[in-house]
Write a protein that holds these residues in place. Structure first.
Motif, mmCIF file in Angstrom:
data_model
loop_
_atom_site.group_PDB
_atom_site.id
_atom_site.type_symbol
_atom_site.label_atom_id
_atom_site.label_comp_id
_atom_site.label_asym_id
_atom_site.label_seq_id
_atom_site.Cartn_x
_atom_site.Cartn_y
_atom_site.Cartn_z
ATOM 1 N N SER A 101 -0.463 10.325 -7.500
ATOM 2 C CA SER A 101 0.338 10.806 -6.438
ATOM 3 C C SER A 101 0.135 10.249 -5.182
ATOM 4 O O SER A 101 0.924 9.805 -4.217
ATOM 5 N N ASP A 102 -1.179 10.295 -4.599
ATOM 6 C CA ASP A 102 -1.342 9.656 -3.438
ATOM 7 C C ASP A 102 -0.899 8.174 -3.361
ATOM 8 O O ASP A 102 -0.580 7.613 -2.274
ATOM 9 N N ASP A 103 -1.398 7.288 -4.452
ATOM 10 C CA ASP A 103 -0.938 5.765 -4.430
ATOM 11 C C ASP A 103 0.670 5.995 -4.263
ATOM 12 O O ASP A 103 1.257 4.993 -3.418
ATOM 13 N N LEU A 104 1.244 6.622 -5.127
ATOM 14 C CA LEU A 104 2.826 6.670 -4.821
ATOM 15 C C LEU A 104 3.380 7.085 -3.538
ATOM 16 O O LEU A 104 4.393 6.307 -3.048
ATOM 17 N N MET A 105 2.654 7.918 -2.776
ATOM 18 C CA MET A 105 3.142 8.219 -1.543
ATOM 19 C C MET A 105 2.812 7.251 -0.357
ATOM 20 O O MET A 105 3.511 7.219 0.382
ATOM 21 N N LEU A 106 1.789 6.778 -0.877
ATOM 22 C CA LEU A 106 1.529 5.329 0.141
ATOM 23 C C LEU A 106 2.594 4.294 -0.145
ATOM 24 O O LEU A 106 3.128 3.682 0.937
ATOM 25 N N PHE A 107 2.909 3.966 -1.325
ATOM 26 C CA PHE A 107 3.950 3.028 -1.636
ATOM 27 C C PHE A 107 5.251 3.424 -0.995
ATOM 28 O O PHE A 107 5.921 2.661 -0.435
ATOM 29 N N MET A 108 5.606 4.951 -1.084
ATOM 30 C CA MET A 108 6.851 5.379 -0.493
ATOM 31 C C MET A 108 6.760 5.088 1.054
ATOM 32 O O MET A 108 7.899 4.840 1.529
ATOM 33 N N SER A 109 5.621 5.568 1.502
ATOM 34 C CA SER A 109 5.468 5.134 3.055
ATOM 35 C C SER A 109 5.945 3.589 3.385
ATOM 36 O O SER A 109 6.601 3.211 4.590
ATOM 37 N N LEU A 110 5.437 2.656 2.665
ATOM 38 C CA LEU A 110 5.502 1.279 3.070
ATOM 39 C C LEU A 110 6.912 0.901 2.630
ATOM 40 O O LEU A 110 7.391 0.397 3.712
#
Length: 55
Positions: free
Chosen positions: A40-49
């Motif tokens: 989840s955290d990795d995906l949210m970081l990806f989404m912010s990018l």
């Protein structure tokens, strides 16, 4: 098929905007699934990018 590079770019941007629109729902689903929750955290970081790229 795509006839132009520009068509591919427009489709990609459209798909990314759709994905960003579903961010909250996606995060909720990830957190509800114990197998996927660690990502989840990795995906949210990806989404912010992605948001920064589209801004």
């Amino acid at each position: 098929m795509f006839t132009k590079k520009n068509d591919k770019e427009k489709t990609l941007v459209s798909n990314l905007k759709y994905l960003i629109g579903k961010e909250d729902k996606l995060k909720e689903k990830l957190e509800d699934n114990s197998y996927l929750e660690p990502f989840s955290d990795d995906l949210m970081l990806f989404m912010s990018l992605i948001k920064r790229l589209l801004a």
